[in-house]
Write an enzyme that holds these catalytic residues in place. Structure first.
Site, mmCIF file in Angstrom:
data_model
loop_
_atom_site.group_PDB
_atom_site.id
_atom_site.type_symbol
_atom_site.label_atom_id
_atom_site.label_comp_id
_atom_site.label_asym_id
_atom_site.label_seq_id
_atom_site.Cartn_x
_atom_site.Cartn_y
_atom_site.Cartn_z
ATOM 1 N N ASN A 1 11.988 2.808 -2.190
ATOM 2 C CA ASN A 1 12.295 2.640 -0.776
ATOM 3 C C ASN A 1 11.341 1.640 -0.123
ATOM 4 O O ASN A 1 10.228 1.405 -0.590
ATOM 5 C CB ASN A 1 12.199 3.995 -0.072
ATOM 6 C CG ASN A 1 10.777 4.529 -0.081
ATOM 7 O OD1 ASN A 1 9.933 4.135 0.719
ATOM 8 N ND2 ASN A 1 10.490 5.441 -1.003
ATOM 9 N N TYR B 1 7.027 10.489 9.475
ATOM 10 C CA TYR B 1 7.526 9.260 10.092
ATOM 11 C C TYR B 1 7.760 9.469 11.587
ATOM 12 O O TYR B 1 7.922 10.605 12.067
ATOM 13 C CB TYR B 1 8.845 8.838 9.439
ATOM 14 C CG TYR B 1 8.696 8.239 8.060
ATOM 15 C CD1 TYR B 1 8.721 6.863 7.869
ATOM 16 C CD2 TYR B 1 8.541 9.051 6.945
ATOM 17 C CE1 TYR B 1 8.597 6.305 6.605
ATOM 18 C CE2 TYR B 1 8.413 8.500 5.670
ATOM 19 C CZ TYR B 1 8.437 7.129 5.516
ATOM 20 O OH TYR B 1 8.301 6.586 4.257
ATOM 21 N N LYS C 1 0.990 13.534 3.920
ATOM 22 C CA LYS C 1 0.728 12.226 4.520
ATOM 23 C C LYS C 1 1.630 11.981 5.707
ATOM 24 O O LYS C 1 2.820 12.324 5.682
ATOM 25 C CB LYS C 1 0.932 11.115 3.480
ATOM 26 C CG LYS C 1 0.511 9.729 3.976
ATOM 27 C CD LYS C 1 0.571 8.701 2.847
ATOM 28 C CE LYS C 1 1.957 8.173 2.598
ATOM 29 N NZ LYS C 1 1.997 7.120 1.572
ATOM 30 N N ASP D 1 -1.236 6.695 7.009
ATOM 31 C CA ASP D 1 -0.709 5.438 6.478
ATOM 32 C C ASP D 1 -0.297 4.532 7.631
ATOM 33 O O ASP D 1 0.598 4.873 8.402
ATOM 34 C CB ASP D 1 0.494 5.749 5.582
ATOM 35 C CG ASP D 1 1.115 4.520 4.949
ATOM 36 O OD1 ASP D 1 0.588 3.416 5.137
ATOM 37 O OD2 ASP D 1 2.135 4.676 4.246
ATOM 38 N N ALA D 2 -0.960 3.355 7.726
ATOM 39 C CA ALA D 2 -0.657 2.408 8.802
ATOM 40 C C ALA D 2 0.356 1.351 8.394
ATOM 41 O O ALA D 2 0.727 0.497 9.211
ATOM 42 C CB ALA D 2 -1.948 1.731 9.268
ATOM 43 N N GLU E 1 -4.643 4.607 4.660
ATOM 44 C CA GLU E 1 -3.825 3.774 3.766
ATOM 45 C C GLU E 1 -3.336 2.506 4.434
ATOM 46 O O GLU E 1 -2.921 2.511 5.598
ATOM 47 C CB GLU E 1 -2.624 4.585 3.279
ATOM 48 C CG GLU E 1 -1.667 3.814 2.387
ATOM 49 C CD GLU E 1 -0.518 4.683 1.892
ATOM 50 O OE1 GLU E 1 0.529 4.102 1.529
ATOM 51 O OE2 GLU E 1 -0.650 5.918 1.862
ATOM 52 N N GLU F 1 0.558 -0.932 -2.531
ATOM 53 C CA GLU F 1 1.990 -0.741 -2.773
ATOM 54 C C GLU F 1 2.789 -2.011 -2.546
ATOM 55 O O GLU F 1 3.899 -2.142 -3.066
ATOM 56 C CB GLU F 1 2.547 0.379 -1.889
ATOM 57 C CG GLU F 1 2.634 0.030 -0.417
ATOM 58 C CD GLU F 1 3.210 1.151 0.424
ATOM 59 O OE1 GLU F 1 4.317 0.972 0.967
ATOM 60 O OE2 GLU F 1 2.555 2.204 0.524
ATOM 61 N N ASP G 1 3.165 -0.030 -7.391
ATOM 62 C CA ASP G 1 4.432 0.645 -7.707
ATOM 63 C C ASP G 1 5.195 -0.223 -8.707
ATOM 64 O O ASP G 1 5.648 -1.321 -8.371
ATOM 65 C CB ASP G 1 5.233 0.815 -6.415
ATOM 66 C CG ASP G 1 6.579 1.499 -6.612
ATOM 67 O OD1 ASP G 1 7.011 1.673 -7.767
ATOM 68 O OD2 ASP G 1 7.204 1.847 -5.592
ATOM 69 N N HIS H 1 2.861 4.345 -5.242
ATOM 70 C CA HIS H 1 3.848 4.482 -4.173
ATOM 71 C C HIS H 1 5.229 4.722 -4.781
ATOM 72 O O HIS H 1 5.483 4.389 -5.929
ATOM 73 C CB HIS H 1 3.862 3.186 -3.356
ATOM 74 C CG HIS H 1 5.074 2.978 -2.508
ATOM 75 N ND1 HIS H 1 6.206 2.335 -2.975
ATOM 76 C CD2 HIS H 1 5.341 3.328 -1.224
ATOM 77 C CE1 HIS H 1 7.098 2.287 -2.006
ATOM 78 N NE2 HIS H 1 6.616 2.878 -0.938
ATOM 79 N N GLU I 1 3.148 9.774 -5.615
ATOM 80 C CA GLU I 1 3.715 10.110 -4.322
ATOM 81 C C GLU I 1 4.991 10.923 -4.502
ATOM 82 O O GLU I 1 5.649 10.860 -5.540
ATOM 83 C CB GLU I 1 4.019 8.821 -3.550
ATOM 84 C CG GLU I 1 4.440 9.028 -2.118
ATOM 85 C CD GLU I 1 4.521 7.731 -1.339
ATOM 86 O OE1 GLU I 1 4.274 7.753 -0.128
ATOM 87 O OE2 GLU I 1 4.821 6.669 -1.943
ATOM 88 N N SER I 2 5.349 11.678 -3.467
ATOM 89 C CA SER I 2 6.585 12.468 -3.496
ATOM 90 C C SER I 2 7.205 12.466 -2.108
ATOM 91 O O SER I 2 6.494 12.516 -1.102
ATOM 92 C CB SER I 2 6.279 13.911 -3.925
ATOM 93 O OG SER I 2 7.390 14.759 -3.703
#
Length: 387
Positions: free
Chosen positions: A53, A154, A180, A211-212, A237, A263, A290, A320, A339-340
Site C-alpha cells: 500500500n 490514520y 502505531k 509516523d510522520a 518514523e 520504506e 520494503d 513496511h 508491520e501489520s
C-alpha cells in the site's frame, strides 16, 4: 520447466483514511500471477505477488515492459544451474535488461511485485515455506516466531480521540504489544493531544510508535522532536523527506530515542546512502525497507549485505507493508519483525487464517510458498486471476 504466462490486474484498495501526505481514496494495487507448467500436489504451480500500500498499481509497466522480457527469454536461461527450479536472480536480471541505473521511479514497484510472485513459485516447487527455503539457502536456522506491530491511527473524517483510543485498544486486545499512529496531518498541538490520549488509553499495556510519513521540514521536525522526546515512544518514523539524509542526521541532536525510516528507499544504493549520511544509529534505530516496493527480494538481499558492511544487524530491520512476503523474510533471514495492518488494505494485509498474535508475535504456518493459500479471502482473489 517454463513460465507460460504472467497476468496482472489492478485492484482498488481505496479508503477514506489519510496520513500526513496522501489520502487513500483512489489507491490501487497490482496483483500478479506467474503461471508455470510445473505441477505439485495435483495443482499447477502459480506464484502470486502484489505491491504494498501507499504506491499505486503498476499494470502498465508490468504488462508493457517486464512481463514481455520474461516471456520472450530462453526458458533455460531462467532456471537454476541444475535445471530443477526457476532462478529468481536470473529472472530479475532478465527484467532489468536495458534499464538505466538510478532514478527508480515506479519501476522498482513493478519489478518487486513480479519478484514476489517468482519467489512464491520457487518455494512451492520446492514444496517448502519460503522462510525455510531462505534460511536453508543462507545456512541459517529459521525462526517461525516473528514480532509484529499494529499500524493504524490514520486521520479519518469524523474520527475523534475516542475513536482513535478505541482503535488502539482493539489492537492491544488482539495481542499486539506495539501500536502505531499517524502524526503530521494536523497541528502540533492537536497531534500532542492525540498522542497523550492514546498513551493514556494503552496505559503501559503496549508501546506507541508515531509516523510522520516524511512530512516535516527541519524547523517543524525539531519542534516535534522536542515535543515527542518527553514520551516513551517505540520510535519516531520517517520524519522528513526520505532522501533528505542531512535532515535525518540532524535529528540525532534533538531526538535521542529510536527513530525509523527507509520504506521509501528503493535500492541497496539508497540504503547505503542512508547509512553513510543519515546519521542512523545501529544500537537503537530501525530500518523499514520494503522488498515489494524496492525491486523485490533479490535486491533486498543486496540491501542486507550493505547493512552487514556498515555494521548493522538484520534484527534492526522491521519492513513496511504488512504483507506475508516480509514475514517470510523476517522468519528466514532473522529480521527484527514486520508491520501489520489488522483492519486495513484487505484482503492483502494480515496473516493466514487461524494465525493469532500472542504477546506481540505470530508463529509462521508451515505452508508452501509465501503462504497465500492459507488466507481464504486473498487466495480467492488470486485464483480468480490465475484460473
Amino acid at each position: 520447466m517454463r513460465i507460460v504466462d504472467i497476468r496482472e490486474v489492478t485492484k482498488p484498495i481505496s479508503s477514506p483514511i489519510r496520513n500526513a501526505y496522501i489520502d487513500f481514496s483512489k489507491m490501487t494495487a497490482s496483483l500478479v500471477a506467474v503461471i508455470t507448467d510445473v505441477e505439485r500436489n495435483g495443482r499447477r504451480v502459480v506464484g502470486y505477488g502484489f505491491n504494498s500500500n501507499g504506491r499505486y498499481g503498476q499494470g502498465g509497466l508490468i504488462r508493457e515492459r517486464f512481463r514481455s522480457r520474461i516471456l520472450d527469454a530462453d526458458p533455460k536461461q531462467l532456471l537454476n544451474q541444475a535445471g530443477s527450479n526457476f532462478d529468481p536472480h536470473a529472472i530479475w536480471g532478465t527484467m532489468m535488461q536495458n534499464e538505466k541505473p538510478g532514478g527508480h521511479g515506479e519501476r522498482s514497484v513493478a519489478v518487486g511485485t513480479i519478484d514476489m510472485a517468482v519467489w512464491d513459485a520457487v518455494a512451492k516447487i520446492e514444496d517448502k515455506p519460503l522462510f525455510r527455503l531462505l534460511a536453508d539457502k543462507k545456512g541459517l536456522q529459521a525462526n517461525p516466531k516473528v514480532f509484529v506491530y499494529a499500524a493504524g491511527g490514520y486521520y479519518y473524517p469524523g474520527k475523534d480521540d475516542a475513536a482513535l483510543r478505541a482503535e488502539m485498544r482493539s489492537y492491544v486486545d488482539r495481542g499486539y504489544t506495539v501500536v502505531k499512529m499517524k502524526i503530521g496531518g494536523a497541528s502540533i498541538e492537536e497531534d500532542q493531544r492525540r498522542i497523550e490520549s492514546v498513551l493514556n488509553e494503552i496505559n503501559g499495556d503496549a508501546q506507541l510508535a508515531v509516523d510522520a510519513n516524511g512530512r516535516f521540514d527541519l524547523e517543524t521536525a525539531i519542534a516535534y522532536a522536542k515535543m515527542l522526546r518527553r514520551y516513551p515512544l517505540f520510535w519516531f518514523e520517517e520524519i522528513g523527506d526520505p532522501l533528505d539524509y542531512q535532515l535525518q542526521a540532524a535529528m540525532t541532536e534533538f531526538y535521542p530515542a529510536p527513530m525509523a525510516t527507509g520504506e521509501n528507499l528503493f535500492s541497496h544504493l539508497d540504503a547505503r546512502n542512508l547509512l553513510r549520511y543519515g546519521g542512523m544509529r545501529p544500537d537503537r534505530d530501525w530500518l523499514q525497507f520494503d522488498c515489494a516496493l524496492s525491486y523485490g527480494l533479490v535486491e533486498y538481499l543486496r540491501t542486507l549485505d550493505v547493512l552487514h558492511e556498515h555494521g548493522w544487524s538484520p534484527t534492526r530491520c522491521i519492513p513496511h507493508g504488512g504483507h506475508q512476503m516480509s514475514l517470510n523474510i523476517a522468519a528466514g533471514l532473522g529480521l527484527g519483525g514486520n508491520e501489520s495492518y489488522p483492519d486495513l488494505f484487505q484482503p492483502y494485509g494480515g496473516f493466514p487464517d487461524g494465525v493469532d498474535v500472542i504477546d506481540g508475535h505470530i508463529i509462521m504456518p508451515e505452508l508452501p510458498g509465501i503462504g497465500f493459500e492459507g488466507k481464504s479471502d486473498l487466495i480467492t482473489v488470486m485464483r480468480d486471476l490465475a484460473e
